[in-house]
Design a protein around this motif. Structure first.
Motif, short mmCIF file in Angstrom:
data_model
loop_
_atom_site.label_atom_id
_atom_site.label_comp_id
_atom_site.label_asym_id
_atom_site.label_seq_id
_atom_site.Cartn_x
_atom_site.Cartn_y
_atom_site.Cartn_z
N ASN A 231 26.93 43.22 46.24
CA ASN A 231 26.56 44.21 47.30
C ASN A 231 26.38 43.35 48.48
O ASN A 231 26.52 43.95 49.64
CB ASN A 231 25.10 44.64 46.73
N GLN A 232 25.83 42.10 48.39
CA GLN A 232 25.60 41.44 49.68
C GLN A 232 26.93 41.00 50.29
O GLN A 232 27.04 41.20 51.54
CB GLN A 232 24.87 39.87 49.38
N LEU A 233 28.11 40.56 49.61
CA LEU A 233 29.13 40.36 49.97
C LEU A 233 30.14 41.55 50.52
O LEU A 233 30.61 41.55 51.75
CB LEU A 233 30.26 39.57 48.94
N GLU A 234 29.85 42.71 49.94
CA GLU A 234 30.40 43.75 50.41
C GLU A 234 29.82 44.57 51.55
O GLU A 234 30.51 44.92 52.55
CB GLU A 234 30.45 45.17 49.31
N SER A 235 28.58 44.07 51.61
CA SER A 235 28.06 44.69 53.26
C SER A 235 28.47 43.78 54.47
O SER A 235 28.61 44.01 55.44
CB SER A 235 26.41 44.25 52.90
N GLU A 236 29.07 42.73 53.83
CA GLU A 236 29.71 41.65 54.98
C GLU A 236 31.19 42.05 55.13
O GLU A 236 31.84 41.12 55.82
CB GLU A 236 29.39 40.28 54.68
N GLY A 237 31.61 42.67 54.32
CA GLY A 237 33.02 43.21 54.36
C GLY A 237 33.97 42.85 53.44
O GLY A 237 35.13 43.08 53.38
N TRP A 238 33.60 41.99 52.42
CA TRP A 238 34.18 41.62 51.24
C TRP A 238 34.73 42.59 50.15
O TRP A 238 34.04 43.81 50.18
CB TRP A 238 33.39 40.51 50.44
N LYS A 239 35.84 42.42 49.58
CA LYS A 239 36.11 43.22 48.46
C LYS A 239 36.32 42.63 47.13
O LYS A 239 36.55 41.53 47.28
CB LYS A 239 37.58 44.22 48.80
N TYR A 240 35.46 43.15 46.34
CA TYR A 240 35.30 42.46 44.92
C TYR A 240 36.10 43.22 43.80
O TYR A 240 35.90 44.22 43.72
CB TYR A 240 33.98 42.05 44.72
N GLN A 241 36.49 42.40 42.97
CA GLN A 241 37.05 42.86 41.66
C GLN A 241 36.50 41.58 40.65
O GLN A 241 36.94 40.70 40.74
CB GLN A 241 38.41 42.94 41.51
N MET A 242 35.88 42.13 39.69
CA MET A 242 35.33 41.15 38.61
C MET A 242 35.69 41.74 37.04
O MET A 242 35.63 42.79 36.99
CB MET A 242 33.77 41.29 38.54
N LYS A 243 35.74 40.58 36.30
CA LYS A 243 35.93 41.03 35.01
C LYS A 243 34.87 40.07 34.12
O LYS A 243 34.75 38.82 34.53
CB LYS A 243 37.34 40.32 34.60
N VAL A 244 34.28 40.74 33.16
CA VAL A 244 33.56 40.04 32.47
C VAL A 244 33.62 40.26 31.04
O VAL A 244 33.82 41.18 30.60
CB VAL A 244 31.79 40.67 32.94
N SER A 245 33.22 39.34 30.12
CA SER A 245 33.19 39.29 28.47
C SER A 245 31.90 39.00 28.16
O SER A 245 31.50 37.64 28.56
CB SER A 245 34.34 38.34 28.18
N PHE A 246 31.39 39.57 27.16
CA PHE A 246 30.18 39.22 26.42
C PHE A 246 30.73 39.38 24.91
O PHE A 246 30.91 40.51 24.42
CB PHE A 246 29.14 39.93 26.72
N LEU A 247 30.69 38.20 24.35
CA LEU A 247 31.30 38.03 22.85
C LEU A 247 30.25 37.55 22.15
O LEU A 247 29.40 36.68 22.30
CB LEU A 247 32.74 37.46 22.87
#
Length: 121
Positions: free
Chosen positions: A74-90
């Motif tokens: 949220n902080q980076l998006e408010s500065e104009g960044w676009k984010y894509q994340m992938k997470v795994s919990f195994l």
């Protein structure tokens, strides 16, 4: 001989434990691959530490990490960044891998090589 970076008393709360490992979350956000490995005998509290129970103080490492990642995003998006994340919990239990997020399970085949351990699903 065994050595440990840190051992927590049974009275340690979820917040104290997360504070100790939250730097791993920041490292992942900085682009590093991160693995937090929890090992111990059955019923020793690994799942409770990782997942927690309920909300508030009883949240475990996973929900706290997701919260930290969300705040950073949220902080980076408010500065104009676009984010894509992938997470795994195994979870690996009795030679089966369980995806904690999607509640899917599959068998784990381990093959020992000359230089390292290879896994396939």
């Amino acid at each position: 001989d065994f050595s440990f970076d840190r051992v927590f008393a049974p009275s340690a709360g979820q917040e104290a434990i997360f504070q100790e490992v939250s730097e791993f979350v920041q490292s992942a956000l900085d682009g590093y691959n991160v693995c937090l490995f929890s090992y111990g005998q059955t019923c020793s509290g690994k799942t409770h530490t990782m997942q927690g129970s309920g909300v508030g103080q009883m949240r475990g490492i996973i929900p706290r990490a997701i919260e930290q990642v969300g705040e950073y995003k949220n902080q980076l998006e408010s500065e104009g960044w676009k984010y894509q994340m992938k997470v795994s919990f195994l979870e690996i239990y009795n030679e089966s891998i369980v995806d904690i997020i999607f509640n899917a399970s599959f068998d784990l085949l381990l093959r020992e090589g000359n230089t390292n351990m290879n896994t396939s699903t």
